[in-house]
Each structure stands twice: as C-alpha cells, then as structure tokens.
Design a protein around this motif. Structure first.
Motif, short mmCIF file in Angstrom:
data_model
loop_
_atom_site.label_atom_id
_atom_site.label_comp_id
_atom_site.label_asym_id
_atom_site.label_seq_id
_atom_site.Cartn_x
_atom_site.Cartn_y
_atom_site.Cartn_z
N ILE A 173 0.84 -1.21 0.00
CA ILE A 173 0.00 0.00 0.00
C ILE A 173 0.87 1.25 0.00
O ILE A 173 0.56 2.23 -0.70
N THR A 182 -5.10 2.55 -4.52
CA THR A 182 -5.72 2.29 -3.22
C THR A 182 -7.02 3.06 -3.01
O THR A 182 -7.73 2.79 -2.05
N ILE A 203 -12.50 1.00 -4.60
CA ILE A 203 -13.18 0.15 -3.62
C ILE A 203 -12.94 -1.32 -3.90
O ILE A 203 -12.89 -2.14 -2.97
N THR A 261 -9.82 -2.42 -2.12
CA THR A 261 -10.06 -2.60 -0.70
C THR A 261 -10.78 -3.92 -0.42
O THR A 261 -10.44 -4.64 0.53
#
Length: 99
Positions: free
Chosen positions: A15, A31, A34, A37
């Motif tokens: 990340i 990052t 969505i 994630t």
C-alpha cells in the motif's frame, strides 16, 4: 499479532509503494478504488482463517472420526467363478424339460 506480522508487513509496504506512485501526476491512485479494498479484505480473511485452522489442529478435531476398516484378501484367482442359475432361468429350464 506476531504470527500475522509477515502478512501485515507485506500489505503495508504494498500500500505504501502504491500510494507513493499515486503521488506522481498522471498516475492512477490504486488504493482509492473500492475493489482494491475488497480484494485486500478477502485475502486478509482467508489468511487469518487458514492460519487459525493450521495452528489450532483443526483437521484433528473435525472430520470423519470412524476408525479405518481393514480388509484381508485371502486369495486372488485369475478365473471367474461359475455363475449360479437364477430362479427365472431355473423355471424356464423346468418348463422346457417338461415339454
């Protein structure tokens, strides 16, 4: 937390590097997506579950617990055994013999 440290450090540096590349003008902010994630959440869930199963002896506590049946083979022959006559075949032979 020590058993998850290698995974956490890998995720942290991944990340971090993606965010540093996201600061370059014209590059994508990976990052911020969505889907990114959600994939990390799914991977984290799988890693934690499988590590717990391995550490807690999961396969020894669950599953099929019946003792294994052992079969003793006494003889192996190459010729097939003779077939026994069925009741229907015997009845047909009896009718043919009477006629």
């Amino acid at each position: 937390y020590e058993k998850y440290l290698p995974y956490l450090l890998t995720v942290f540096f991944f990340i971090l590097i993606n965010n540093i590349f996201g600061l370059i003008p014209g590059s994508a902010n990976v990052t911020g997506n969505i889907a990114f994630t959600m994939v990390f959440a799914l991977i984290s869930f799988i890693v934690i579950i499988f590590k717990k199963k391995r550490r807690k002896g999961y396969d020894k506590k669950t599953g099929h617990r019946q003792p294994m049946t052992q079969i003793l083979i006494s003889d192996i022959s190459l010729s097939a055994p003779k077939k026994k006559a069925t009741k229907k075949a015997e009845a047909t032979e009896d009718v043919a013999a009477e006629a």
